[in-house]
Write an enzyme that holds these catalytic residues in place. Sequence first.
Site, PDB file in Angstrom:
ATOM      1  N   ASP A   1      -5.480  -4.620  -6.625  1.00 58.00           N
ATOM      2  CA  ASP A   1      -6.643  -3.883  -6.117  1.00 58.00           C
ATOM      3  C   ASP A   1      -6.241  -2.455  -5.778  1.00 58.00           C
ATOM      4  O   ASP A   1      -6.625  -1.918  -4.741  1.00 58.00           O
ATOM      5  CB  ASP A   1      -7.198  -4.609  -4.881  1.00 58.00           C
TER       6      ASP A   1
ATOM      7  N   GLU B   1       0.858  -1.191   0.000  1.00 56.19           N
ATOM      8  CA  GLU B   1       0.000   0.000   0.000  1.00 56.19           C
ATOM      9  C   GLU B   1       0.889   1.233   0.000  1.00 56.19           C
ATOM     10  O   GLU B   1       1.760   1.369   0.859  1.00 56.19           O
ATOM     11  CB  GLU B   1      -0.923  -0.007   1.227  1.00 56.19           C
TER      12      GLU B   1
ATOM     13  N   ASP C   1       5.086   1.857  -3.667  1.00 61.52           N
ATOM     14  CA  ASP C   1       4.353   1.839  -4.925  1.00 61.52           C
ATOM     15  C   ASP C   1       4.279   0.408  -5.441  1.00 61.52           C
ATOM     16  O   ASP C   1       5.272  -0.338  -5.386  1.00 61.52           O
ATOM     17  CB  ASP C   1       5.060   2.734  -5.940  1.00 61.52           C
TER      18      ASP C   1
END
Length: 299
Positions: free
Chosen positions: A164, A116, A143
């Site tokens: 996602d 994340e 990233d």
Amino acid sequence: MAHKFWIAWVLILTGWIATPVQAKVIVEEKSLYRNVLVYEENGLRCMKFGKHDNGRQACIALDNPEAIVFNSPKMQLGALYLNPSPRNALIIGLGGGIVTVALQKMYPDIQIDNVEIDPAVVKVSQQFFHFTPSRNTRIYTDDGRVFVKQALRKKLQYDMIFLDAFDHLSVPEHMTTREYLLELKALLAPDGVMAANTFSSGQLHAAESATYADVFGPYYNLQVHNRVILTRLGGLPGMDQIRQNAARMKERFDQLSIDANWLVPLFATDARWPAGTRLLTDQYSPSNLLNGRPLEQTP
């Protein structure tokens, strides 16, 4: 500009964007990207990016936090119908930690790497969305593309990869390209499964379809507002195998409020796109221009 207004209306009508109602703001966490807002309404606690953005990144039910509320994580977990016995998983994007928590609950020994980019999202997920990493879950603040390149150098492999990653409306452009998908494919173990959560329409839907097919070959296309692409190295299992695995997963999915009678019929392989559709590449990935644009127009 017309296609942007069309996209906004679709998002409102489908529920991905909440219509304006009185909401109780719990916290606004400062971020280098977009401030993360947590609020409650209609029995849900939700996360969104920024005060003026109505797109919900994650929601949980206040009276049953373990039940999965959104359709998109339910469809992503349909990846388990392609492989019901994953030993490890890479999840790119956290949101409220919904998919990660579900995998931890169903598979206590699974090894999870969760990437994340925004520390504020990690903090809010842990404080307000019942996200507690297990002893086998590692959180990387990075990233998603940078992490994948590093994982390739380390020769890591995963039984499952969940893509996602979203900004306030769509998948970041550098995570839509053929080059990135090839990197993800190289991280999959033999018979590894890829699940990608997207929100695309018009020319972007066509370009996305063509790009995934070019990299992975056939895939299952599940769509209820959001679109989830499921594919497996070595070929897709047929629908008979999908139904068998659904029966095998029933008890685990019932705990998460995922109904196989709803999920299995969504598995389709009839994604179509015009001949000659241009693939998304590192040199060409104008997602913001393509999304919602009718197929007959050119960007």
